[in-house]
Design a protein around this motif. Structure first.
Motif, mmCIF file in Angstrom:
data_model
loop_
_atom_site.group_PDB
_atom_site.id
_atom_site.type_symbol
_atom_site.label_atom_id
_atom_site.label_comp_id
_atom_site.label_asym_id
_atom_site.label_seq_id
_atom_site.Cartn_x
_atom_site.Cartn_y
_atom_site.Cartn_z
ATOM 1 N N LEU A 1 39.612 52.979 51.993
ATOM 2 C CA LEU A 1 38.304 52.362 52.233
ATOM 3 C C LEU A 1 37.249 52.973 51.317
ATOM 4 O O LEU A 1 36.430 52.253 50.732
ATOM 5 C CB LEU A 1 37.881 52.544 53.691
ATOM 6 N N ASP A 2 37.254 54.292 51.204
ATOM 7 C CA ASP A 2 36.297 54.956 50.312
ATOM 8 C C ASP A 2 36.432 54.443 48.881
ATOM 9 O O ASP A 2 35.434 54.157 48.214
ATOM 10 C CB ASP A 2 36.499 56.474 50.335
ATOM 11 N N GLU A 3 37.671 54.310 48.412
ATOM 12 C CA GLU A 3 37.903 53.805 47.058
ATOM 13 C C GLU A 3 37.431 52.361 46.924
ATOM 14 O O GLU A 3 36.830 51.987 45.911
ATOM 15 C CB GLU A 3 39.381 53.900 46.704
ATOM 16 N N ASN B 1 33.573 48.590 44.840
ATOM 17 C CA ASN B 1 32.663 47.476 45.057
ATOM 18 C C ASN B 1 31.268 47.821 44.555
ATOM 19 O O ASN B 1 30.641 47.033 43.848
ATOM 20 C CB ASN B 1 32.620 47.119 46.554
ATOM 21 N N PHE C 1 35.090 50.829 48.691
ATOM 22 C CA PHE C 1 33.627 50.786 48.716
ATOM 23 C C PHE C 1 33.047 51.282 47.391
ATOM 24 O O PHE C 1 32.110 50.691 46.851
ATOM 25 C CB PHE C 1 33.075 51.613 49.873
ATOM 26 N N ALA C 2 33.611 52.357 46.855
ATOM 27 C CA ALA C 2 33.130 52.878 45.573
ATOM 28 C C ALA C 2 33.358 51.851 44.464
ATOM 29 O O ALA C 2 32.487 51.637 43.614
ATOM 30 C CB ALA C 2 33.833 54.193 45.240
ATOM 31 N N ARG D 1 43.916 59.127 57.519
ATOM 32 C CA ARG D 1 43.243 59.688 56.340
ATOM 33 C C ARG D 1 43.529 58.844 55.100
ATOM 34 O O ARG D 1 42.658 58.617 54.265
ATOM 35 C CB ARG D 1 43.677 61.139 56.127
ATOM 36 N N HIS E 1 44.201 55.581 55.013
ATOM 37 C CA HIS E 1 43.425 54.339 55.107
ATOM 38 C C HIS E 1 41.941 54.590 54.835
ATOM 39 O O HIS E 1 41.279 53.791 54.163
ATOM 40 C CB HIS E 1 43.591 53.685 56.479
ATOM 41 N N LEU E 2 41.429 55.698 55.355
ATOM 42 C CA LEU E 2 40.020 56.013 55.108
ATOM 43 C C LEU E 2 39.776 56.277 53.628
ATOM 44 O O LEU E 2 38.761 55.861 53.066
ATOM 45 C CB LEU E 2 39.580 57.207 55.953
ATOM 46 N N GLY E 3 40.729 56.951 52.976
ATOM 47 C CA GLY E 3 40.617 57.162 51.532
ATOM 48 C C GLY E 3 40.629 55.840 50.779
ATOM 49 O O GLY E 3 39.876 55.648 49.821
#
Length: 173
Positions: A158-160, A165, A162-163, A152, A154-156
């Motif tokens: 990644l979300d940050e 970027n 991507f947002a 969770r 790491h996924l968070g």
């Protein structure tokens, strides 16, 4: 007549100019080199796919704007043309535009998630094949919960990423 334009590092341009002086100058020497190259048989080439062609876009910027563009591209780890193309692609296609450091980081996150997945598989296999007492089973379940929490996180991240970027390449400041 057709025109060829190319960019060279300053050192290569100086060395070429020095070699061209004795041969009638830059243009004459370059034409002679091209004539010799055109006499050589062309290598067999594979037909290009229809979507592989690109078009050229030329921009004229003030010196201040060019300096700002170069500084921003350098901060992103890109050349100015790559940075401008990424900006345009983001606006046209709405997709992420990863810089080399971001791509390396994304590969690292993927590698970590794979490692965690392998560990979870091993734990699940052990749970399915072994008869465990309460304390051992509790430890395995706790380990699975820790892995789930790590995933969770790491996924968070990644979300940050991507947002961030998408925000970087968006028109709104």
């Amino acid at each position: 007549m057709d025109r060829f334009t190319l960019r060279l590092p300053p050192d290569l341009a100086r060395r070429f100019d020095a070699a061209a002086v004795a041969r009638g100058g830059r243009s004459r020497y370059l034409r002679a080199l091209m004539e010799r190259a055109a006499q050589a048989p062309l290598p067999a080439s594979e037909p290009a796919s229809p979507g592989a062609k690109s078009a050229k876009l030329t921009l004229r910027l003030t010196a201040d704007d060019m300096a700002m563009l170069e500084a921003e591209a350098a901060r992103a780890g890109l050349m100015r043309t790559q940075w401008a193309a990424a900006l345009i692609r983001r606006r046209l296609h709405g997709r992420l535009q990863l810089t080399p450091p971001e791509a390396v980081a994304l590969i690292g996150v993927r590698r970590e998630l794979h490692r965690i997945g392998v560990n979870i598989n091993q734990i699940a296999r052990a749970l399915n094949t072994a008869v465990m007492e309460g304390a051992v089973l509790d430890l395995e379940v706790a380990q699975l919960a820790a892995f789930a929490s790590e995933i969770r996180g790491h996924l968070g991240g990644l979300d940050e990423a991507f947002a961030g970027n998408l925000a970087y390449w968006s028109a709104e400041p």
